[in-house]
Design an enzyme around this catalytic site. Structure first.
Site, PDB file in Angstrom:
ATOM      1  N   HIS A 183      -9.598   0.976   4.681  1.00  0.00           N
ATOM      2  CA  HIS A 183      -8.333   1.260   5.379  1.00  0.00           C
ATOM      3  C   HIS A 183      -8.587   2.288   6.491  1.00  0.00           C
ATOM      4  CE1 HIS A 183      -4.289   2.558   6.299  1.00  0.00           C
ATOM      5  NE2 HIS A 183      -3.892   1.418   5.756  1.00  0.00           N
ATOM      6  N   ASN A 241       0.867  -1.186   0.000  1.00  0.00           N
ATOM      7  CA  ASN A 241       0.000   0.000   0.000  1.00  0.00           C
ATOM      8  C   ASN A 241       0.901   1.231   0.000  1.00  0.00           C
ATOM      9  OD1 ASN A 241      -1.840   2.009   0.457  1.00  0.00           O
ATOM     10  ND2 ASN A 241      -2.377   1.356   2.540  1.00  0.00           N
ATOM     11  N   SER A 288       3.308  -2.011  10.400  1.00  0.00           N
ATOM     12  CA  SER A 288       4.757  -2.022  10.666  1.00  0.00           C
ATOM     13  C   SER A 288       5.423  -3.351  10.295  1.00  0.00           C
ATOM     14  CB  SER A 288       5.043  -1.667  12.126  1.00  0.00           C
ATOM     15  OG  SER A 288       4.621  -0.343  12.403  1.00  0.00           O
ATOM     16  N   GLU A 302      -5.498  -5.074  10.608  1.00  0.00           N
ATOM     17  CA  GLU A 302      -4.518  -4.001  10.803  1.00  0.00           C
ATOM     18  C   GLU A 302      -4.838  -3.217  12.078  1.00  0.00           C
ATOM     19  OE1 GLU A 302      -2.433  -2.760   6.915  1.00  0.00           O
ATOM     20  OE2 GLU A 302      -4.172  -1.491   7.198  1.00  0.00           O
ATOM     21  N   LYS A 319       0.131   4.268  -0.331  1.00  0.00           N
ATOM     22  CA  LYS A 319      -0.487   5.470   0.256  1.00  0.00           C
ATOM     23  C   LYS A 319      -0.216   6.691  -0.643  1.00  0.00           C
ATOM     24  CE  LYS A 319      -0.150   3.201   4.690  1.00  0.00           C
ATOM     25  NZ  LYS A 319      -0.144   3.296   6.145  1.00  0.00           N
ATOM     26  N   GLY A 321       2.369   2.217  10.878  1.00  0.00           N
ATOM     27  CA  GLY A 321       3.319   3.318  10.755  1.00  0.00           C
ATOM     28  C   GLY A 321       4.018   3.699  12.053  1.00  0.00           C
ATOM     29  N   GLU A 375      -6.971   4.723   7.557  1.00  0.00           N
ATOM     30  CA  GLU A 375      -6.698   6.132   7.219  1.00  0.00           C
ATOM     31  C   GLU A 375      -7.849   6.731   6.412  1.00  0.00           C
ATOM     32  OE1 GLU A 375      -2.809   5.494   5.514  1.00  0.00           O
ATOM     33  OE2 GLU A 375      -2.038   4.994   7.512  1.00  0.00           O
TER      34      GLU A 375
HETATM   35  P1  PGA Z   1       2.757   0.330   7.618  1.00  0.00           P
HETATM   36  O1  PGA Z   1       1.288   0.533   6.992  1.00  0.00           O
HETATM   37  O2  PGA Z   1       3.307  -0.947   7.049  1.00  0.00           O
HETATM   38  O3  PGA Z   1       3.528   1.546   7.164  1.00  0.00           O
HETATM   39  O4  PGA Z   1       2.597   0.263   9.097  1.00  0.00           O
HETATM   40  C1  PGA Z   1       0.430  -0.571   6.818  1.00  0.00           C
HETATM   41  C2  PGA Z   1      -0.882  -0.110   6.245  1.00  0.00           C
HETATM   42  O5  PGA Z   1      -1.359   0.970   6.615  1.00  0.00           O
HETATM   43  O6  PGA Z   1      -1.473  -0.809   5.417  1.00  0.00           O
END
Ligand code: PGA
Length: 251
Positions: free
Chosen positions: A95, A10, A213, A169, A12, A175, A97
Site C-alpha cells: 500500500h 481497508n 476515493s 491505486e 487503515k 483519500g 501509505e
Molecule cells: P480511499 O483509500 O478510498 O480513502 O481513497 C483507498 C486506499 O487507500 O486503499
C-alpha cells in the site's frame, strides 16, 4: 474472461477502539448483499482476532493491512505471515501509505509478497503512480515497473498465482475525493496484465481492483469499467451501509 470479483475495505488506522472495530465488522455483516462478489475487511492488526471472531461463518473475510518480509526473529512490531493463520485469509501488500511511512521499496514489497504467498495467504498487491508521475504522463511505465519488480518471486511459484490480486491505486486519488476515471483505470489494468504476461504469469486471469476515493455514489464508474474486477476502499469502507452498496455495484 470472467474473473472472480472482490471488494476489500481497508480500514487503515480506524476505528479508534477494538470494540468499535468489532461493532463495525458486525454492521458490515448485516449490510452485506447476497451474491458472489467476495468481500473482505482489513482492520488494524490489533483488532484482527476479535474481528475474525465477529465475522466467522459469514461471507465477510478478513485481510490484514500488511505483513513482515521475514518469517520470524528480532523485528520489533513486526507481524509474520504465519501469525495470521486462523485470523486472516489474506493481506494487503505494498500500500502506498506503507511504502511512504515505513520505507518499503519494491524489493521489500516483493519479499513481503513472497512470504505471504508461501504462507498460503491471498495477496492484494497495491501499485500506483504519484501525482507528479501522473502529470508527467508516466502512469503506465511506473505501474509496469512496480508490477514487474513486486511479482518477481511468483515467477518461481507460478502454481500460486491464483492467490494474487492487484489493486491499481493512483496515489493522487487516495483519500482526496478525486477518483481516477474509468478510462484511466482501464488503461492501467491493461498495462498490469501485459506486465504479468511478460513475467509468465496469468494476466487475463488475475483480478485487478481499482482504489482511490471509491464511494457508493461514484462506484459505477469502476464497476462498469473494462478490466476492473472490484475495489479497494478506504474511507467509504468505514460506513457499513455504504460499503455494502459498493459491493453490490460489482455484483
Ligand atoms: P480511499 O483509500 O478510498 O480513502 O481513497 C483507498 C486506499 O487507500 O486503499
Amino acid at each position: 474472461m470472467t474473473r472472480p470479483r472482490l471488494v476489500v475495505g481497508n480500514w487503515k488506522m480506524n476505528p479508534p477502539t477494538i470494540a468499535e472495530a468489532v461493532a463495525l465488522a458486525r454492521a458490515v455483516v448485516s449490510a452485506a448483499p447476497a451474491g458472489d462478489v467476495t468481500m473482505a475487511v482489513a482492520p488494524p492488526a490489533v483488532a484482527l482476532a476479535m474481528v475474525a471472531e465477529a465475522v466467522r461463518g459469514t461471507r465477510v473475510l478478513v485481510y490484514t493491512q500488511d505483513v513482515h518480509w521475514e518469517d520470524k526473529g528480532a523485528y520489533t512490531g513486526g507481524i509474520a505471515a504465519s501469525m495470521l493463520a486462523g485470523v486472516a485469509v489474506g493481506t494487503i501488500v505494498g500500500h502506498s501509505e506503507v511504502r511512504r511511512d515505513l520505507g518499503d521499496d519494491d524489493i521489500r514489497v516483493a519479499r513481503k509478497l513472497a512470504r505471504a504467498i508461501a504462507a498460503g495467504l491471498r495477496v492484494v498487491l497495491c501499485v500506483g503512480e504519484s501525482e507528479a508521475q501522473h502529470l508527467a504522463g508516466e502512469t503506465e511505465s511506473v505501474v509496469a515497473r512496480q508490477v514487474a519488480a513486486d511479482v518477481a518471486p511468483l515467477r518461481a511459484n507460478r502454481e500460486r498465482a491464483a492467490q494474487l490480486v492487484i489493486a491499481y491505486e493512483p496515489i493522487w486519488a487516495i483519500g482526496t475525493g478525486r477518483p481516477a476515471t474509468a478510462a484511466h483505470a482501464t488503461a492501467a489494468a491493461r498495462m498490469i496484465r501485459r506486465t504479468l504476461e511478460t513475467a509468465g504469469l496469468p494476466g487475463d486471469g488475475t483480478p485487478v481492483l481499482y482504489g482511490g476515493s471509491v464511494t457508493a455514489a461514484g462506484v459505477r464508474e469502476f464497476s462498469t469499467a473494462d478490466g476492473i474486477d472490484g475495489a479497494l476502499v478506504g474511507g467509504a469502507s468505514l460506513k457499513a451501509e455504504e460499503f455494502g452498496a459498493i459491493v453490490r455495484a460489482f455484483a
